[in-house]
Enzyme design. Structure first.
Site, PDB file in Angstrom:
ATOM      1  N   ASP A 127     -29.828  34.574 -36.112  1.00  0.00           N
ATOM      2  CA  ASP A 127     -29.458  34.771 -34.696  1.00  0.00           C
ATOM      3  C   ASP A 127     -28.215  35.648 -34.567  1.00  0.00           C
ATOM      4  O   ASP A 127     -28.212  36.643 -33.841  1.00  0.00           O
ATOM      5  CB  ASP A 127     -29.190  33.426 -34.018  1.00  0.00           C
ATOM      6  CG  ASP A 127     -30.463  32.626 -33.779  1.00  0.00           C
ATOM      7  OD1 ASP A 127     -31.508  33.231 -33.516  1.00  0.00           O
ATOM      8  OD2 ASP A 127     -30.392  31.386 -33.846  1.00  0.00           O
ATOM      9  N   LYS A 129     -32.476  23.028 -34.949  1.00  0.00           N
ATOM     10  CA  LYS A 129     -31.740  24.003 -35.771  1.00  0.00           C
ATOM     11  C   LYS A 129     -30.683  23.373 -36.682  1.00  0.00           C
ATOM     12  O   LYS A 129     -30.411  23.887 -37.763  1.00  0.00           O
ATOM     13  CB  LYS A 129     -31.072  25.058 -34.876  1.00  0.00           C
ATOM     14  CG  LYS A 129     -32.053  26.049 -34.277  1.00  0.00           C
ATOM     15  CD  LYS A 129     -31.329  27.131 -33.502  1.00  0.00           C
ATOM     16  CE  LYS A 129     -32.306  28.152 -32.968  1.00  0.00           C
ATOM     17  NZ  LYS A 129     -31.646  29.322 -32.395  1.00  0.00           N
TER      18      LYS A 129
END
Ligand code: ATR
Length: 279
Positions: free
Chosen positions: A102, A66
Site C-alpha cells: 500500500d 490486514k
C-alpha cells in the site's frame, strides 16, 4: 496446472482486484485465476490454513484482516512488519510470506507524477492505518520532512514514535496545521472524510497553498473529493486514490509473477469499473 490467487476480506463483493488481476493474467498469458473470498473476522485462521493447504499461490488481504493475519504467516517483509499490516501474501514452496504494497504503491504513484520526493516538505492528514503505511514508506524512500496532523493528536504522535526510518516530523491538530498549510509542497489526505456518500465533507480547510503545491487523496470514490476540488481551485496539481490502488496491485502482481505490469492498462480497467476518468 492453473494457479489460483485471490483476495480475502469482509466486505469483499465490491473489490475491483479480481477484474484487474484477471485481466493482467490474461494479457501476460499466465495460466492463473484471481478470486474474491468473503472471510469473516472469526474465520481468518481457518481460511489461511485452507488457502495454504489448497496450495493457493498468493492472495491480497483487506479490511478487517490486514493486522490479524501477521501471526498466521511464516515470514514477513521488514516494512510490513514495521507498518504492522500485510496486504499481499505470496506462497513460496508452502511458506506464506507477507508484504505491504500500500505505502510503496503510494510512493510509486507520486514518483510517476514526476515529484522529486526527497526535497518535499510533506503534510500527512490523518493517522490511521493508511497514514501509517504511507508515512513509513515515504520515510523509507528518503523523504526528510513529513509532518502529521490528526483529529486525535496522540495517534499522530504514536506514528512518529513508531517510525523505524530517519525523518523529521512535527505532529499537530488539524486546526494548527491549517495555519501553516502554505509551507507544504505535498499534502496527503489519508482519512475517510469526503468518501461517498459524504462527498461534501473535507478534513482540512485552506484559503491559500504554496505555488506548485501537489495534493493527493487516497480516496477514489468520488474521483475528485471536496479536498481535491478545493486544492485544484487554488491552483494545486491533484491526484486521486486510483493511482495508489493500481500501484499497490502492480507491486503485488510483481511479487507473485516477477513481472511488473502495465499500470496504464490497470488504470483504464479500474476507471471502467468506477465509471469515470482519473486526474
Ligand atoms: P484507515 O485504516 O483507513 O486509515 P482508520 O485507521 O480508522 O482507517 O483511520 C481513520 C483516520 O481518519 C484517522 O486519522 C481518524 O482520525 P482519529 O485518529 O482522530 O480517529 C480520521 N477520521 C475519521 N473520521 C474522522 C472525522 N469525522 N473527523 C476527523 N478525522 C476523522
Amino acid at each position: 496446472m492453473k494457479k489460483v490467487y485471490g483476495v480475502i476480506g469482509d466486505p469483499i463483493g465490491h473489490s475491483m482486484s479480481p477484474v484487474m488481476h484477471n485481466d493482467l493474467f490474461e494479457h501476460n498469458e499466465i495460466d492463473a485465476t484471481y478470486l474474491a473470498f468473503h472471510v469473516k473476522k472469526g474465520n481468518l485462521e481457518a481460511a489461511v490454513t485452507g488457502l495454504k493447504a489448497l496450495g493457493v499461490s498468493g492472495f491480497n488481504v483487506t479490511v478487517p484482516h490486514k493486522t490479524d493475519i501477521i501471526p498466521l504467516l511464516d515470514d514477513i517483509d521488514p516494512l510490513a512488519k514495521a507498518i504492522g499490516a500485510v496486504n499481499t501474501v505470496v506462497n513460496t514452496n508452502g511458506k506464506l510470506i507477507g508484504f505491504n504494497t500500500d505505502g510503496r504503491g503510494f510512493v510509486r504513484a507520486l514518483l510517476n507524477k514526476g515529484l522529486s520526493l526527497t526535497e518535499q516538505k510533506v503534510l500527512v492528514i490523518g493517522a490511521g492505518g493508511a497514514a501509517r503505511a504511507i508515512y513509513f514508506s515515504l520515510a523509507e524512500a528518503g523523504v526528510k520532512e513529513i509532518d502529521i496532523c490528526n483529529r486525535t493528536v496522540e495517534k499522530a504522535l504514536s506514528l512518529k514514535e513508531a517510525c523505524p526510518f530517519s525523518v523529521e516530523t512535527k505532529v499537530s491538530s488539524i486546526s494548527e496545521a491549517e495555519k501553516t498549510i502554505v509551507d507544504y509542497d505535498l499534502l496527503i489526505q489519508t482519512t475517510s472524510i469526503g468518501m461517498s456518500p459524504q462527498v461534501d465533507d473535507t478534513p482540512i480547510r485552506f484559503k491559500a497553498l504554496k505555488t506548485d503545491c501537489f495534493a493527493s487523496d487516497i480516496i477514489y470514490n468520488p474521483l475528485e473529493t471536496k479536498f481535491l476540488k478545493e486544492a485544484k481551485f487554488i491552483g494545486a496539481s491533484i491526484q486521486n486514490g486510483v493511482d495508489m490502488f493500481v500501484n499497490q496491485g502492480a507491486l503485488a502482481f510483481e511479487i507473485w509473477t516477477s513481472i511488473f505490469p502495465d499500470t496504464n492498462r490497470m488504470t483504464e480497467n479500474v476507471l471502467k469499473q468506477l465509471g469515470g476518468s482519473s486526474c
